[in-house]
Design a protein around this motif. Structure first.
Motif, PDB file in Angstrom:
ATOM      1  N   PRO A  40     -19.888  -1.312   1.044  1.00  0.00           N
ATOM      2  CA  PRO A  40     -18.509  -1.748   0.782  1.00  0.00           C
ATOM      3  C   PRO A  40     -17.879  -1.008  -0.393  1.00  0.00           C
ATOM      4  O   PRO A  40     -18.557  -0.651  -1.357  1.00  0.00           O
ATOM      5  N   PHE A  41     -16.585  -0.777  -0.307  1.00  0.00           N
ATOM      6  CA  PHE A  41     -15.809  -0.302  -1.438  1.00  0.00           C
ATOM      7  C   PHE A  41     -15.498  -1.518  -2.304  1.00  0.00           C
ATOM      8  O   PHE A  41     -15.127  -2.568  -1.790  1.00  0.00           O
ATOM      9  N   GLY A  42     -15.644  -1.389  -3.609  1.00  0.00           N
ATOM     10  CA  GLY A  42     -15.301  -2.472  -4.528  1.00  0.00           C
ATOM     11  C   GLY A  42     -13.790  -2.500  -4.729  1.00  0.00           C
ATOM     12  O   GLY A  42     -13.230  -1.566  -5.291  1.00  0.00           O
ATOM     13  N   LEU A  43     -13.147  -3.518  -4.247  1.00  0.00           N
ATOM     14  CA  LEU A  43     -11.687  -3.600  -4.293  1.00  0.00           C
ATOM     15  C   LEU A  43     -11.175  -4.436  -5.463  1.00  0.00           C
ATOM     16  O   LEU A  43      -9.963  -4.629  -5.598  1.00  0.00           O
ATOM     17  N   ALA A  44     -12.075  -4.929  -6.300  1.00  0.00           N
ATOM     18  CA  ALA A  44     -11.709  -5.682  -7.510  1.00  0.00           C
ATOM     19  C   ALA A  44     -10.741  -6.829  -7.219  1.00  0.00           C
ATOM     20  O   ALA A  44      -9.813  -7.074  -7.978  1.00  0.00           O
ATOM     21  N   GLY A  45     -10.938  -7.496  -6.088  1.00  0.00           N
ATOM     22  CA  GLY A  45     -10.117  -8.654  -5.761  1.00  0.00           C
ATOM     23  C   GLY A  45      -8.758  -8.345  -5.166  1.00  0.00           C
ATOM     24  O   GLY A  45      -7.975  -9.255  -4.906  1.00  0.00           O
ATOM     25  N   ARG A  46      -8.468  -7.068  -4.940  1.00  0.00           N
ATOM     26  CA  ARG A  46      -7.159  -6.705  -4.383  1.00  0.00           C
ATOM     27  C   ARG A  46      -6.993  -7.275  -2.973  1.00  0.00           C
ATOM     28  O   ARG A  46      -7.907  -7.257  -2.178  1.00  0.00           O
ATOM     29  N   GLN A  47      -5.799  -7.719  -2.691  1.00  0.00           N
ATOM     30  CA  GLN A  47      -5.443  -8.146  -1.346  1.00  0.00           C
ATOM     31  C   GLN A  47      -4.394  -7.218  -0.750  1.00  0.00           C
ATOM     32  O   GLN A  47      -3.788  -7.526   0.268  1.00  0.00           O
ATOM     33  N   ARG A  48      -4.220  -6.053  -1.396  1.00  0.00           N
ATOM     34  CA  ARG A  48      -3.317  -5.028  -0.875  1.00  0.00           C
ATOM     35  C   ARG A  48      -3.808  -3.672  -1.377  1.00  0.00           C
ATOM     36  O   ARG A  48      -4.012  -3.497  -2.586  1.00  0.00           O
ATOM     37  N   VAL A  49      -4.018  -2.754  -0.454  1.00  0.00           N
ATOM     38  CA  VAL A  49      -4.351  -1.370  -0.787  1.00  0.00           C
ATOM     39  C   VAL A  49      -3.589  -0.465   0.168  1.00  0.00           C
ATOM     40  O   VAL A  49      -3.086  -0.912   1.207  1.00  0.00           O
ATOM     41  N   THR A  50      -3.498   0.806  -0.182  1.00  0.00           N
ATOM     42  CA  THR A  50      -2.919   1.784   0.729  1.00  0.00           C
ATOM     43  C   THR A  50      -3.966   2.847   1.016  1.00  0.00           C
ATOM     44  O   THR A  50      -4.660   3.318   0.103  1.00  0.00           O
ATOM     45  N   LEU A  51      -4.080   3.215   2.291  1.00  0.00           N
ATOM     46  CA  LEU A  51      -5.049   4.207   2.740  1.00  0.00           C
ATOM     47  C   LEU A  51      -4.336   5.501   3.086  1.00  0.00           C
ATOM     48  O   LEU A  51      -3.263   5.500   3.694  1.00  0.00           O
ATOM     49  N   CYS A  52      -4.945   6.618   2.715  1.00  0.00           N
ATOM     50  CA  CYS A  52      -4.360   7.945   2.912  1.00  0.00           C
ATOM     51  C   CYS A  52      -4.305   8.308   4.390  1.00  0.00           C
ATOM     52  O   CYS A  52      -5.259   8.102   5.130  1.00  0.00           O
ATOM     53  N   ARG A  53      -3.174   8.876   4.814  1.00  0.00           N
ATOM     54  CA  ARG A  53      -3.042   9.450   6.160  1.00  0.00           C
ATOM     55  C   ARG A  53      -2.866  10.956   6.111  1.00  0.00           C
ATOM     56  O   ARG A  53      -3.118  11.643   7.080  1.00  0.00           O
ATOM     57  N   CYS A  54      -2.432  11.491   4.974  1.00  0.00           N
ATOM     58  CA  CYS A  54      -2.126  12.924   4.904  1.00  0.00           C
ATOM     59  C   CYS A  54      -3.377  13.774   4.716  1.00  0.00           C
ATOM     60  O   CYS A  54      -3.349  14.974   4.976  1.00  0.00           O
ATOM     61  N   GLY A  55      -4.467  13.179   4.253  1.00  0.00           N
ATOM     62  CA  GLY A  55      -5.702  13.913   4.032  1.00  0.00           C
ATOM     63  C   GLY A  55      -5.759  14.665   2.718  1.00  0.00           C
ATOM     64  O   GLY A  55      -6.727  15.363   2.450  1.00  0.00           O
ATOM     65  N   GLN A  56      -4.748  14.537   1.878  1.00  0.00           N
ATOM     66  CA  GLN A  56      -4.684  15.304   0.634  1.00  0.00           C
ATOM     67  C   GLN A  56      -4.970  14.481  -0.621  1.00  0.00           C
ATOM     68  O   GLN A  56      -5.019  15.036  -1.715  1.00  0.00           O
ATOM     69  N   SER A  57      -5.176  13.196  -0.504  1.00  0.00           N
ATOM     70  CA  SER A  57      -5.413  12.348  -1.669  1.00  0.00           C
ATOM     71  C   SER A  57      -6.682  12.774  -2.402  1.00  0.00           C
ATOM     72  O   SER A  57      -7.689  13.113  -1.784  1.00  0.00           O
ATOM     73  N   SER A  58      -6.652  12.723  -3.718  1.00  0.00           N
ATOM     74  CA  SER A  58      -7.856  12.987  -4.504  1.00  0.00           C
ATOM     75  C   SER A  58      -8.660  11.705  -4.703  1.00  0.00           C
ATOM     76  O   SER A  58      -9.683  11.715  -5.377  1.00  0.00           O
ATOM     77  N   ASN A  59      -8.218  10.620  -4.077  1.00  0.00           N
ATOM     78  CA  ASN A  59      -8.855   9.309  -4.206  1.00  0.00           C
ATOM     79  C   ASN A  59      -9.169   8.729  -2.822  1.00  0.00           C
ATOM     80  O   ASN A  59      -9.076   7.533  -2.616  1.00  0.00           O
ATOM     81  N   LYS A  60      -9.496   9.607  -1.854  1.00  0.00           N
ATOM     82  CA  LYS A  60      -9.755   9.156  -0.481  1.00  0.00           C
ATOM     83  C   LYS A  60     -10.836   8.089  -0.454  1.00  0.00           C
ATOM     84  O   LYS A  60     -11.786   8.192  -1.216  1.00  0.00           O
ATOM     85  N   PRO A  61     -10.722   7.093   0.374  1.00  0.00           N
ATOM     86  CA  PRO A  61      -9.761   6.935   1.463  1.00  0.00           C
ATOM     87  C   PRO A  61      -8.441   6.334   1.004  1.00  0.00           C
ATOM     88  O   PRO A  61      -7.563   6.080   1.810  1.00  0.00           O
ATOM     89  N   PHE A  62      -8.295   6.112  -0.296  1.00  0.00           N
ATOM     90  CA  PHE A  62      -7.096   5.459  -0.806  1.00  0.00           C
ATOM     91  C   PHE A  62      -5.995   6.473  -1.090  1.00  0.00           C
ATOM     92  O   PHE A  62      -6.253   7.626  -1.413  1.00  0.00           O
ATOM     93  N   CYS A  63      -4.771   6.048  -0.954  1.00  0.00           N
ATOM     94  CA  CYS A  63      -3.610   6.896  -1.176  1.00  0.00           C
ATOM     95  C   CYS A  63      -3.360   7.048  -2.675  1.00  0.00           C
ATOM     96  O   CYS A  63      -3.456   6.074  -3.422  1.00  0.00           O
ATOM     97  N   ASP A  64      -3.035   8.274  -3.091  1.00  0.00           N
ATOM     98  CA  ASP A  64      -2.640   8.497  -4.478  1.00  0.00           C
ATOM     99  C   ASP A  64      -1.211   9.037  -4.585  1.00  0.00           C
ATOM    100  O   ASP A  64      -0.783   9.478  -5.636  1.00  0.00           O
ATOM    101  N   GLY A  65      -0.472   9.005  -3.466  1.00  0.00           N
ATOM    102  CA  GLY A  65       0.922   9.444  -3.468  1.00  0.00           C
ATOM    103  C   GLY A  65       1.122  10.920  -3.187  1.00  0.00           C
ATOM    104  O   GLY A  65       2.249  11.401  -3.169  1.00  0.00           O
ATOM    105  N   THR A  66       0.040  11.662  -2.943  1.00  0.00           N
ATOM    106  CA  THR A  66       0.150  13.100  -2.701  1.00  0.00           C
ATOM    107  C   THR A  66       1.009  13.422  -1.482  1.00  0.00           C
ATOM    108  O   THR A  66       1.636  14.484  -1.428  1.00  0.00           O
ATOM    109  N   HIS A  67       1.097  12.510  -0.537  1.00  0.00           N
ATOM    110  CA  HIS A  67       1.908  12.755   0.667  1.00  0.00           C
ATOM    111  C   HIS A  67       3.365  13.081   0.303  1.00  0.00           C
ATOM    112  O   HIS A  67       4.048  13.762   1.054  1.00  0.00           O
ATOM    113  N   LYS A  68       3.796  12.631  -0.855  1.00  0.00           N
ATOM    114  CA  LYS A  68       5.182  12.872  -1.282  1.00  0.00           C
ATOM    115  C   LYS A  68       5.420  14.324  -1.681  1.00  0.00           C
ATOM    116  O   LYS A  68       6.552  14.793  -1.662  1.00  0.00           O
ATOM    117  N   THR A  69       4.351  15.049  -2.054  1.00  0.00           N
ATOM    118  CA  THR A  69       4.501  16.426  -2.523  1.00  0.00           C
ATOM    119  C   THR A  69       3.869  17.470  -1.606  1.00  0.00           C
ATOM    120  O   THR A  69       4.097  18.656  -1.795  1.00  0.00           O
TER     121      THR A  69
END
Length: 77
Positions: free
Chosen positions: A29-58
């Motif tokens: 399991p990924f440790g989500l620290a109690g989060r009930q909302r996360v975003t997952l990367c679709r662009c494949g460019q995030s430096s924090n995969k599988p989570f989104c880091d906003g790279t899709h914007k650039t």
């Protein structure tokens, strides 16, 4: 059990909200620290995969989607 909602964001990530767990392919399991909302990367460019880091914007990622119905599954043989 609470409902899990996944929203496909145009030109962006997959937003996952609710009661959920995320595992790697080995079942760890990924440790989500109690989060009930996360975003997952679709662009494949995030430096924090599988989570989104906003790279899709650039990186020029584009994907406009409208919900559709999948065909019925094929019957098992």
């Amino acid at each position: 059990m609470a409902v899990t909602r996944i929203t496909v964001m145009n030109n962006g990530s997959l937003r996952v909200e609710g009661d959920f767990e995320i595992f790697d392919q080995e079942g760890r399991p990924f440790g989500l620290a109690g989060r009930q909302r996360v975003t997952l990367c679709r662009c494949g460019q995030s430096s924090n995969k599988p989570f989104c880091d906003g790279t899709h914007k650039t990186c020029g990622f584009q994907s406009q989607l409208i919900a559709f119905d999948l065909p019925a599954p094929k019957p098992a043989p």
